[in-house]
Design a protein around this motif. Structure first.
Motif, PDB file in Angstrom:
ATOM      1  N   LEU A  45     -18.443  83.065  -7.595  1.00 44.16           N
ATOM      2  CA  LEU A  45     -17.453  83.921  -8.021  1.00 44.16           C
ATOM      3  C   LEU A  45     -18.029  84.807  -9.261  1.00 44.16           C
ATOM      4  O   LEU A  45     -17.649  85.627  -9.432  1.00 44.16           O
ATOM      5  CB  LEU A  45     -16.100  83.370  -8.512  1.00 44.16           C
ATOM      6  CG  LEU A  45     -15.306  82.751  -7.217  1.00 44.16           C
ATOM      7  CD1 LEU A  45     -14.056  81.680  -7.820  1.00 44.16           C
ATOM      8  CD2 LEU A  45     -14.693  83.656  -6.318  1.00 44.16           C
ATOM      9  N   ASN A  46     -18.801  84.233 -10.026  1.00 43.11           N
ATOM     10  CA  ASN A  46     -19.493  84.989 -11.130  1.00 43.11           C
ATOM     11  C   ASN A  46     -21.037  85.130 -10.856  1.00 43.11           C
ATOM     12  O   ASN A  46     -21.670  84.318 -11.671  1.00 43.11           O
ATOM     13  CB  ASN A  46     -18.956  84.223 -12.373  1.00 43.11           C
ATOM     14  CG  ASN A  46     -17.647  84.254 -12.670  1.00 43.11           C
ATOM     15  OD1 ASN A  46     -16.975  85.006 -12.882  1.00 43.11           O
ATOM     16  ND2 ASN A  46     -17.159  82.908 -12.089  1.00 43.11           N
ATOM     17  N   HIS A  53     -25.481  77.405 -18.298  1.00 47.33           N
ATOM     18  CA  HIS A  53     -24.718  76.490 -17.846  1.00 47.33           C
ATOM     19  C   HIS A  53     -23.221  76.741 -17.472  1.00 47.33           C
ATOM     20  O   HIS A  53     -22.532  77.360 -18.329  1.00 47.33           O
ATOM     21  CB  HIS A  53     -24.630  75.082 -18.926  1.00 47.33           C
ATOM     22  CG  HIS A  53     -24.283  73.958 -18.528  1.00 47.33           C
ATOM     23  ND1 HIS A  53     -22.940  73.805 -17.902  1.00 47.33           N
ATOM     24  CD2 HIS A  53     -24.694  72.670 -18.375  1.00 47.33           C
ATOM     25  CE1 HIS A  53     -22.560  72.362 -17.649  1.00 47.33           C
ATOM     26  NE2 HIS A  53     -23.587  71.801 -17.877  1.00 47.33           N
ATOM     27  N   PRO A  54     -22.762  76.749 -16.223  1.00 49.65           N
ATOM     28  CA  PRO A  54     -21.781  77.280 -15.881  1.00 49.65           C
ATOM     29  C   PRO A  54     -20.563  76.753 -16.590  1.00 49.65           C
ATOM     30  O   PRO A  54     -19.472  77.492 -17.048  1.00 49.65           O
ATOM     31  CB  PRO A  54     -21.429  77.135 -14.264  1.00 49.65           C
ATOM     32  CG  PRO A  54     -22.413  75.975 -14.086  1.00 49.65           C
ATOM     33  CD  PRO A  54     -23.479  76.092 -15.144  1.00 49.65           C
ATOM     34  N   PHE A  55     -20.208  75.341 -16.736  1.00 50.71           N
ATOM     35  CA  PHE A  55     -19.123  75.019 -17.465  1.00 50.71           C
ATOM     36  C   PHE A  55     -19.003  75.443 -19.010  1.00 50.71           C
ATOM     37  O   PHE A  55     -18.140  75.917 -19.470  1.00 50.71           O
ATOM     38  CB  PHE A  55     -18.915  73.560 -17.310  1.00 50.71           C
ATOM     39  CG  PHE A  55     -17.850  72.899 -17.934  1.00 50.71           C
ATOM     40  CD1 PHE A  55     -16.539  73.305 -17.357  1.00 50.71           C
ATOM     41  CD2 PHE A  55     -17.649  71.883 -18.994  1.00 50.71           C
ATOM     42  CE1 PHE A  55     -15.170  72.625 -17.590  1.00 50.71           C
ATOM     43  CE2 PHE A  55     -16.519  71.476 -19.209  1.00 50.71           C
ATOM     44  CZ  PHE A  55     -15.062  71.690 -18.653  1.00 50.71           C
ATOM     45  N   VAL A  56     -20.255  75.337 -19.576  1.00 48.92           N
ATOM     46  CA  VAL A  56     -20.137  75.898 -20.670  1.00 48.92           C
ATOM     47  C   VAL A  56     -20.043  77.151 -21.028  1.00 48.92           C
ATOM     48  O   VAL A  56     -19.281  77.716 -21.941  1.00 48.92           O
ATOM     49  CB  VAL A  56     -21.759  75.716 -21.647  1.00 48.92           C
ATOM     50  CG1 VAL A  56     -21.839  76.440 -23.033  1.00 48.92           C
ATOM     51  CG2 VAL A  56     -22.106  74.162 -21.619  1.00 48.92           C
ATOM     52  N   HIS A  57     -20.411  78.013 -20.013  1.00 48.24           N
ATOM     53  CA  HIS A  57     -20.320  79.466 -20.036  1.00 48.24           C
ATOM     54  C   HIS A  57     -18.467  79.649 -20.117  1.00 48.24           C
ATOM     55  O   HIS A  57     -18.025  80.647 -20.617  1.00 48.24           O
ATOM     56  CB  HIS A  57     -20.892  80.353 -18.940  1.00 48.24           C
ATOM     57  CG  HIS A  57     -20.517  81.741 -18.772  1.00 48.24           C
ATOM     58  ND1 HIS A  57     -19.258  82.065 -18.124  1.00 48.24           N
ATOM     59  CD2 HIS A  57     -21.091  82.906 -19.486  1.00 48.24           C
ATOM     60  CE1 HIS A  57     -19.115  83.480 -18.239  1.00 48.24           C
ATOM     61  NE2 HIS A  57     -20.349  83.972 -19.130  1.00 48.24           N
ATOM     62  N   ARG A  65     -12.137  84.367 -16.250  1.00 49.94           N
ATOM     63  CA  ARG A  65     -12.873  84.380 -14.887  1.00 49.94           C
ATOM     64  C   ARG A  65     -12.412  83.333 -14.113  1.00 49.94           C
ATOM     65  O   ARG A  65     -11.764  82.466 -14.421  1.00 49.94           O
ATOM     66  CB  ARG A  65     -14.295  83.807 -15.665  1.00 49.94           C
ATOM     67  CG  ARG A  65     -15.024  84.937 -16.632  1.00 49.94           C
ATOM     68  CD  ARG A  65     -16.161  85.530 -15.767  1.00 49.94           C
ATOM     69  NE  ARG A  65     -17.068  86.376 -16.655  1.00 49.94           N
ATOM     70  CZ  ARG A  65     -18.339  86.651 -16.558  1.00 49.94           C
ATOM     71  NH1 ARG A  65     -18.790  86.474 -15.068  1.00 49.94           N
ATOM     72  NH2 ARG A  65     -18.920  87.435 -17.131  1.00 49.94           N
ATOM     73  N   PRO A  66     -12.305  83.632 -12.967  1.00 55.09           N
ATOM     74  CA  PRO A  66     -11.801  82.667 -11.755  1.00 55.09           C
ATOM     75  C   PRO A  66     -12.641  81.431 -11.920  1.00 55.09           C
ATOM     76  O   PRO A  66     -13.888  81.282 -11.915  1.00 55.09           O
ATOM     77  CB  PRO A  66     -11.990  83.391 -10.426  1.00 55.09           C
ATOM     78  CG  PRO A  66     -13.002  84.298 -10.764  1.00 55.09           C
ATOM     79  CD  PRO A  66     -13.010  84.722 -11.916  1.00 55.09           C
ATOM     80  N   LEU A  67     -12.068  80.114 -11.773  1.00 53.25           N
ATOM     81  CA  LEU A  67     -12.467  78.904 -11.772  1.00 53.25           C
ATOM     82  C   LEU A  67     -13.064  78.466 -10.446  1.00 53.25           C
ATOM     83  O   LEU A  67     -13.786  77.772 -10.221  1.00 53.25           O
ATOM     84  CB  LEU A  67     -11.527  77.791 -12.497  1.00 53.25           C
ATOM     85  CG  LEU A  67     -11.277  78.520 -13.674  1.00 53.25           C
ATOM     86  CD1 LEU A  67     -10.410  77.141 -14.455  1.00 53.25           C
ATOM     87  CD2 LEU A  67     -12.172  78.583 -14.791  1.00 53.25           C
ATOM     88  N   LYS A  68     -12.050  78.614  -9.297  1.00 50.40           N
ATOM     89  CA  LYS A  68     -12.140  78.018  -8.071  1.00 50.40           C
ATOM     90  C   LYS A  68     -12.069  79.319  -7.144  1.00 50.40           C
ATOM     91  O   LYS A  68     -11.198  80.297  -7.244  1.00 50.40           O
ATOM     92  CB  LYS A  68     -11.175  77.100  -7.931  1.00 50.40           C
ATOM     93  CG  LYS A  68     -11.691  75.629  -8.145  1.00 50.40           C
ATOM     94  CD  LYS A  68     -10.780  74.481  -7.818  1.00 50.40           C
ATOM     95  CE  LYS A  68     -11.060  73.249  -8.053  1.00 50.40           C
ATOM     96  NZ  LYS A  68     -10.092  72.295  -7.638  1.00 50.40           N
TER      97      LYS A  68
END
Length: 622
Positions: free
Chosen positions: A168-169, A178-182, A192-195
């Motif tokens: 999605l991003n 790192h996606p989670f850190v971002h 930002r959408p998570l899922k």
């Protein structure tokens, strides 16, 4: 063979030659363990099949060099001391490619502030539950996720999907951060959408396989069948110990497969055995997702009184039955036509000297090749007219006309009494067909009988169970969503009661296997666990549904949807449960806590025994 190296020399060799980073990363239970890698591999690691370097496979070296394996020496030390001089072959570790790929990507540096922010949003219980392979002493879940887990597609919480966030991003994906850190540092503030906002139905449609593809798979997976000599079946029938014959047809071997219809055939067989009547069962030796047509040479498996006789083409079964002249009552019951043709079934039945028999409505396979009457396996369709637009958009639409034609031929040639396990099933069948049945009646598979057994009571969280196979048409995605979303909610505990555990769930698995010898195993499990609520959220029109009755017998409230056929009728008419309009209404009950009103302590339910029917044995002449 050269003498084994001394312990000190062996350790020095390992220190020099081992790749310590690889050893820790390839074996995730060691990643954060406080060990000396050389000492660990020398003392235990090689015996456990661990690899000391990406270019050396411990197991392969021992397999290729049985003299080394027989001597019981450390294979890596042996290779370093003498094996390489002797030209002994080595193989790469199975973990090498993943290790080199990780090196190529490089580690994403994470600061102390980023780690602290990630910790606030990281669900350690969820991560450990969803990844049981990491349940090792010394592994910190957050560290594992930040270093390795996100690259392996593991998610840090129910709310966050690594794969979806990157999809999605695309700017985040392209940056390599790192996606989670971002997300915790930037993305959440930017909303930002998570899922991906996909329902399980949408996801299932994305994976949907065409019916032609299923037929191709069935052909590809079909195992070679060695046909048995005709005389074997003729001799088995001649030597059958009981009198008469009860003949049954279904889609598989009921003695090896597990399911509601298989248990029905098993019980029917047991009832005829008690009557002293022989039971012959015929089923396709290889599964097939629709009916066949005409006179076929399809290999059919045959059981006689529960024992395998062999595999025969339909014509040979008819020849063997024509030679069977034993006295006694004769009857037949068709439980399922998948894999059979009407011509073959009629020929076999008439060879056994019969024309009148029984046709069971375990499902709606007589109305469509999609036996659950679910459009594209995600939505109940209600059996519209075969040429309707609704059938035109369904994967089963093209196969439906052939399915109906074969059943029309079957009913036109045989004198069949339709047996439905519920009124809902019979009404649906009558609305969707105009087959000329001799008679149609309702014979429930089981009924509830009040029990004197005291109901279990307990304090604590509400216990919610999903009883049975975790399939879409049984509503598993609905239950699993609730179990994962409310995993940390102290008001609830979720259980999956089945013979095998499911992956990707926080629900606690409890082994349950219902058999003819243990018909009340599910009921007893729900009593032992003090289950308050059984979620039986079937998406298809259930013709009966044993687990709904087993749950009520155990004192659990049955929660279901309007689409669930007899489950909804049972829950509404008997007062044993609750019918909700949709999944949103169900989730709202959990959010508000109103579902807690279904606890045992509030309802004070009684317990019931289950009285099972004798199936066709109740109707056939003795």
């Amino acid at each position: 063979m050269a003498a084994a190296a001394s312990p000190d020399r062996a350790h020095r060799l390992l220190v020099v030659a081992m790749d310590f980073d690889f050893y820790r990363q390839a074996h995730s239970d060691l990643t954060y363990a406080d060990i000396d890698p050389a000492g660990h591999y020398g003392a235990a690691g090689w015996r456990e099949g661990r690899d000391p370097a990406p270019w050396f496979s411990t197991d392969a070296y021992l397999e290729q060099n049985p003299d080394v394996a027989q001597a019981g020496v450390n294979p890596f030390v042996h290779y370093l001391r003498s094996g390489y001089r002797e030209g002994r072959a080595i193989s790469r570790s199975q973990f090498a490619d993943a290790y080199y790929a990780a090196l190529a990507n490089g580690d994403v540096p994470i600061t102390a502030a980023e780690r602290s922010a990630a910790a606030e949003h990281f669900d350690a219980r969820f991560y450990q539950t969803m990844n049981p392979d990491l349940a090792k002493v010394g592994i910190d879940p957050l560290d594992h996720f930040l270093r390795h887990g996100w690259r392996e597609g593991r998610d840090p919480s129910f709310e966050f999907s690594v794969a979806d966030y990157l999809e999605l991003n695309p700017d985040v994906s392209a940056s390599g951060v790192h996606p989670f850190v971002h997300y915790v540092m930037t993305g959440r503030h930017e909303r930002r959408p998570l899922k991906l906002d996909l329902t399980f139905r949408q996801a299932a449609l994305g994976r949907l396989q065409s019916f032609e593809g299923r037929l191709a798979d069935a052909r590809r997976w079909a195992r070679p069948i060695e046909l048995t000599q005709l005389g074997v079946l003729a001799e088995a029938l001649a030597n059958a110990p009981a009198r008469g014959l009860h003949l049954t047809f279904s889609h598989d071997d009921y003695s090896r497969s597990v399911g509601g219809s298989q248990l029905c055939v098993q019980r029917e067989a047991a009832e005829f055995a008690r009557l002293g009547v022989n039971h012959l069962h015929v089923f396709p030796a290889n599964g097939w997702p629709t009916v066949r047509s005409g006179a076929t040479r399809t290999p059919m498996g045959v059981l006689l009184n529960g024992e395998t006789v062999g595999s025969f083409v339909p014509h040979d079964i008819t020849r063997a039955l024509k030679s069977y002249h034993a006295e006694g009552p004769r009857s037949f019951a068709i439980h399922q036509m998948l894999g059979h043709s009407s011509r073959d079934v009629v020929d076999i039945v008439r060879a056994a000297g019969m024309n009148a028999g029984y046709f069971w409505l375990h499902d709606m396979g007589s109305l469509c090749a999609g036996v659950h009457l679910m459009r594209n396996d995600v939505e109940s369709c209600g059996a519209p007219p075969p040429q309707s637009a609704a059938c035109g958009v369904c994967i089963y639409g093209a196969a439906r006309s052939g399915q109906l034609r074969e059943h029309e031929l079957l009913f036109s040639r045989l004198d069949l009494t339709v047996i439905a396990p519920s009124q809902v099933a019979l009404d649906t069948w009558r609305e969707g067909s105009d087959f000329g049945a001799r008679e149609a009646l309702v014979l429930p598979h089981a009924t509830l009988v009040p029990s004197d057994e005291p109901p279990p009571m307990r304090d604590g969280p509400l216990r919610i169970a999903f009883p049975g196979t975790p399939s879409i048409h049984k509503g598993w995605p609905v239950f699993n969503h609730l179990a994962n979303r409310f995993a940390a909610d102290p008001r609830y505990e979720f259980f999956h009661l089945a013979s095998k555990p499911a992956t990707g769930t926080t629900a606690r698995h409890h082994h349950v296997a219902v058999t003819v010898d243990q018909p009340l195993a599910m009921r007893q499990a729900m009593i032992d666990l003090s289950i308050d609520v059984a979620l039986v959220w079937s998406l298809w029109l259930e013709t009966f549904c044993f687990v709904a009755y087993e749950a009520a017998a155990a004192g659990a409230a049955v929660v279901t949807s309007p689409e669930s056929g007899n489950v909804a009728a049972f829950a509404a008419d008997s007062g044993h449960g609750l019918v909700l309009r949709d999944e949103q209404a169900l989730e709202a009950l959990f959010e508000s806590g109103e579902i807690l009103q279904l606890s045992r302590s509030v309802r004070r339910p009684g317990l019931f025994d289950l009285k099972f029917s004798r199936l066709a044995a109740e109707l056939a002449p003795a």
